[in-house]
Design an enzyme around this catalytic site. Structure first.
Site, PDB file in Angstrom:
ATOM      1  N   PHE A 162      70.136 -76.365  29.526  1.00 10.67           N
ATOM      2  CA  PHE A 162      70.363 -75.012  30.058  1.00 10.67           C
ATOM      3  C   PHE A 162      69.374 -74.076  29.381  1.00 10.67           C
ATOM      4  O   PHE A 162      69.408 -73.892  28.163  1.00 10.67           O
ATOM      5  CB  PHE A 162      71.789 -74.499  29.829  1.00 10.67           C
ATOM      6  CG  PHE A 162      71.962 -73.120  30.419  1.00 10.67           C
ATOM      7  CD1 PHE A 162      72.287 -72.963  31.757  1.00 10.67           C
ATOM      8  CD2 PHE A 162      71.728 -71.977  29.660  1.00 10.67           C
ATOM      9  CE1 PHE A 162      72.382 -71.697  32.331  1.00 10.67           C
ATOM     10  CE2 PHE A 162      71.820 -70.706  30.216  1.00 10.67           C
ATOM     11  CZ  PHE A 162      72.157 -70.574  31.557  1.00 10.67           C
ATOM     12  N   ASP A 247      64.520 -74.268  21.959  1.00 13.61           N
ATOM     13  CA  ASP A 247      65.297 -73.169  22.528  1.00 13.61           C
ATOM     14  C   ASP A 247      66.517 -72.955  21.635  1.00 13.61           C
ATOM     15  O   ASP A 247      67.504 -73.681  21.716  1.00 13.61           O
ATOM     16  CB  ASP A 247      65.714 -73.493  23.968  1.00 13.61           C
ATOM     17  CG  ASP A 247      66.501 -72.344  24.605  1.00 13.61           C
ATOM     18  OD1 ASP A 247      66.982 -71.467  23.862  1.00 13.61           O
ATOM     19  OD2 ASP A 247      66.660 -72.339  25.841  1.00 13.61           O
ATOM     20  N   LYS A 276      70.028 -63.789  22.684  1.00 16.80           N
ATOM     21  CA  LYS A 276      71.448 -63.578  22.421  1.00 16.80           C
ATOM     22  C   LYS A 276      71.717 -62.767  21.140  1.00 16.80           C
ATOM     23  O   LYS A 276      71.580 -61.560  21.161  1.00 16.80           O
ATOM     24  CB  LYS A 276      72.174 -64.927  22.441  1.00 16.80           C
ATOM     25  CG  LYS A 276      72.154 -65.526  23.863  1.00 16.80           C
ATOM     26  CD  LYS A 276      73.231 -66.530  24.131  1.00 16.80           C
ATOM     27  CE  LYS A 276      73.359 -66.797  25.619  1.00 16.80           C
ATOM     28  NZ  LYS A 276      72.735 -68.002  26.110  1.00 16.80           N
TER      29      LYS A 276
HETATM   30  C1  LIG Z   1      71.885 -68.175  27.278  1.00 17.14           C
HETATM   31  C2  LIG Z   1      70.767 -69.118  27.139  1.00 17.14           C
HETATM   32  C3  LIG Z   1      69.530 -68.887  27.761  1.00 17.14           C
HETATM   33  C4  LIG Z   1      69.308 -67.729  28.720  1.00 17.14           C
HETATM   34  O1  LIG Z   1      69.516 -66.494  28.134  1.00 17.14           O
HETATM   35  P1  LIG Z   1      69.760 -65.205  29.064  1.00 17.14           P
HETATM   36  O2  LIG Z   1      69.728 -64.064  28.110  1.00 17.14           O
HETATM   37  O3  LIG Z   1      71.101 -65.396  29.716  1.00 17.14           O
HETATM   38  O4  LIG Z   1      68.660 -65.179  30.064  1.00 17.14           O
HETATM   39  C5  LIG Z   1      68.509 -69.776  27.529  1.00 17.14           C
HETATM   40  N1  LIG Z   1      68.681 -70.842  26.728  1.00 17.14           N
HETATM   41  C6  LIG Z   1      69.854 -71.105  26.118  1.00 17.14           C
HETATM   42  C7  LIG Z   1      69.971 -72.300  25.228  1.00 17.14           C
HETATM   43  C8  LIG Z   1      70.934 -70.268  26.319  1.00 17.14           C
HETATM   44  O5  LIG Z   1      72.110 -70.547  25.751  1.00 17.14           O
END
Ligand SMILES: *Cc1c(COP(=O)(O)O)cnc(C)c1O
Length: 425
Positions: A162, A247, A276
């Site tokens: 994700f 990520d 985040k």
């Molecule tokens: C939430 C998330 C994203 C995307 O972040 P947004 O601010 O919602 O665009 C990307 N990678 C990971 C691992 C995430 O948990």
């Protein structure tokens, strides 16, 4: 903890489960249903206020927030230090665009780079933008530095990933809900099973510019790879001259008991993707963090964002970095995480099939014969605990790191009671 503190804490845990939803709540939900696009399926709770790990709904019911906005609220709701930083900046200046310098961006990128042990930061807003930015950087690095033929670059991604919701990112998702009907898809990505170093090694070729990995897969259900996987990714990337992109948008910034989940595996990626919690739960702030030999490929005019690096975001980001630089949130997440996992382990065999995670972050597989993850979350909500299901029968717990230890124990107790009730049904 002293008895007085324990008693005070207990008092704010009182949750009037018997109070029926008011007309105000019903109305608020109906309005959202009517006029907001249905791209979410929220629990029927209407939050109006938050303080630390607790939120209050519009009828005054209190809930322990065990989702923390997918870790965007790692440092708690209304964190006084972060709010002060935001308020002070609100009174000065909030947006300049990058057409001019602002006095917060320089210190922010210097301090964040130092926290990460890297040279440079590319500031953006949302997580998906950080991922998109890293894809562009990796491709440009591939063509300009590695010498990949124009248009031939490929990036290896993991099954179950994700990384956000943009058209390019959903192009390499294997979740049909995220992907179906949103094509045509962006080419240039190859998927290998998560945690499978041999499959990864077999998938790379001379045109591979990057491997994009979540060091722990959050949305997939808090999936932790085998301990030798991330070191193997690092070694392969070194050997084949490939960028290792971690990520850490959800796993980073304290959640796992370390600044980065990569720290737990003893690896340093070429690029960290952050988001985040970087915005302290106040504003969206994301970043790509790396060394000059990689991030330095971007030239003026090639990438940008009207809001990226704005002074309000930078001021809040600086306060977040300062919190993390003390090491205290990480230490607390590690300590409380051990407590959480010890509590959850006891539920295995009692409605729980498996528990995964690291630090204050747990994925809990509920016995699908007992209930769906959604049903468990609804029952937890009735008992004053907010959590989120993922992939059918998994629920995740990720309370703000400021959560009180006794409240954490209480949340696990509520899960135990919910599972007991379900098995007696
Ligand atoms: C939430 C998330 C994203 C995307 O972040 P947004 O601010 O919602 O665009 C990307 N990678 C990971 C691992 C995430 O948990």
């Amino acid at each position: 903890m002293s008895e007085t503190v324990a008693r005070e804490t207990a008092a704010h845990r009182i949750h009037p489960v018997t109070v029926a939803p008011s007309e105000r709540q019903t109305e608020a939900i109906a309005q959202e249903e009517e006029h907001a696009a249905h791209n979410y399926h929220p629990l029927p709770v209407v939050v109006a206020e938050g303080q630390g790990a607790w939120v209050t709904d519009i009828d005054g019911r209190r809930y322990l927030d065990c989702l923390a906005a997918y870790s965007a609220v790692n440092f708690g709701h209304s964190n006084p230090v972060l709010l002060d930083a935001a308020r002070a900046q609100l009174d000065r200046i909030t947006l300049t665009s990058r057409a001019f310098h602002n006095d917060q961006l320089g210190p922010f990128v210097a301090e964040l780079a130092q926290l990460a042990g890297k040279d440079m930061v590319l500031p953006m807003n949302t997580g998906a933008e950080a991922v998109e930015s890293a894809i562009k950087v990796a491709r440009a690095w591939g063509y300009r530095v590695k010498g990949v033929p124009d248009g031939a670059a490929n990036i290896i991604v993991m099954a179950g990933n994700f990384h956000g919701r943009t058209t390019t990112i959903v192009s390499f998702s294997d979740d049909p809900d995220a992907r179906d009907d949103f094509g045509p898809y962006t080419p240039g990505f190859r998927t290998v099973p998560y945690g499978d170093a041999a499959a990864l090694a077999a998938a790379v070729d001379e045109d591979t510019v990057a491997v994009l990995v979540e060091p722990i897969q959050g949305e997939a259900g808090i999936v932790v790879p085998p301990p030798d996987f991330l070191p193997a990714v690092r070694a392969l990337c070194d050997e084949r001259r490939i960028l290792f992109i971690a990520d850490e948008i959800q796993s980073g910034l304290g959640r796992t008991g370390a600044t980065f989940a990569c720290d737990l595996a003893g690896v340093v990626p070429d690029l960290y993707l952050l988001g985040k919690a970087l915005g302290g739960g106040i504003v969206p702030v994301s970043a790509v963090v790396g060394d000059r030999d990689v991030l330095g490929v971007l030239r003026p005019g090639e990438h940008g964002s009207t809001f990226g690096g704005n002074p309000l975001a930078a001021a809040v980001g600086r306060a977040v970095v300062a919190l993390l630089a003390t090491g205290e949130p990480q230490e607390r997440a590690e300590l409380l995480g051990r407590r959480l996992h010890a509590g959850l382990e006891r539920l295995i065999g009692h409605g729980v099939l498996a528990v995964r995670g690291a630090g204050l972050w747990a994925g809990i597989d509920i016995d699908p014969d007992l209930a769906t993850g959604r049903e468990v979350c609804e029952l937890l909500m009735e008992r004053g605990v907010l959590a989120k299901d993922t992939h059918g029968s998994t629920i995740r717990l990720a309370p703000p790191i400021v959560v009180d230890p006794a409240d954490l124990d209480w949340a696990v107790e509520q899960l135990e009671v919910v599972l007991l009730d379900l098995s007696g049904r």
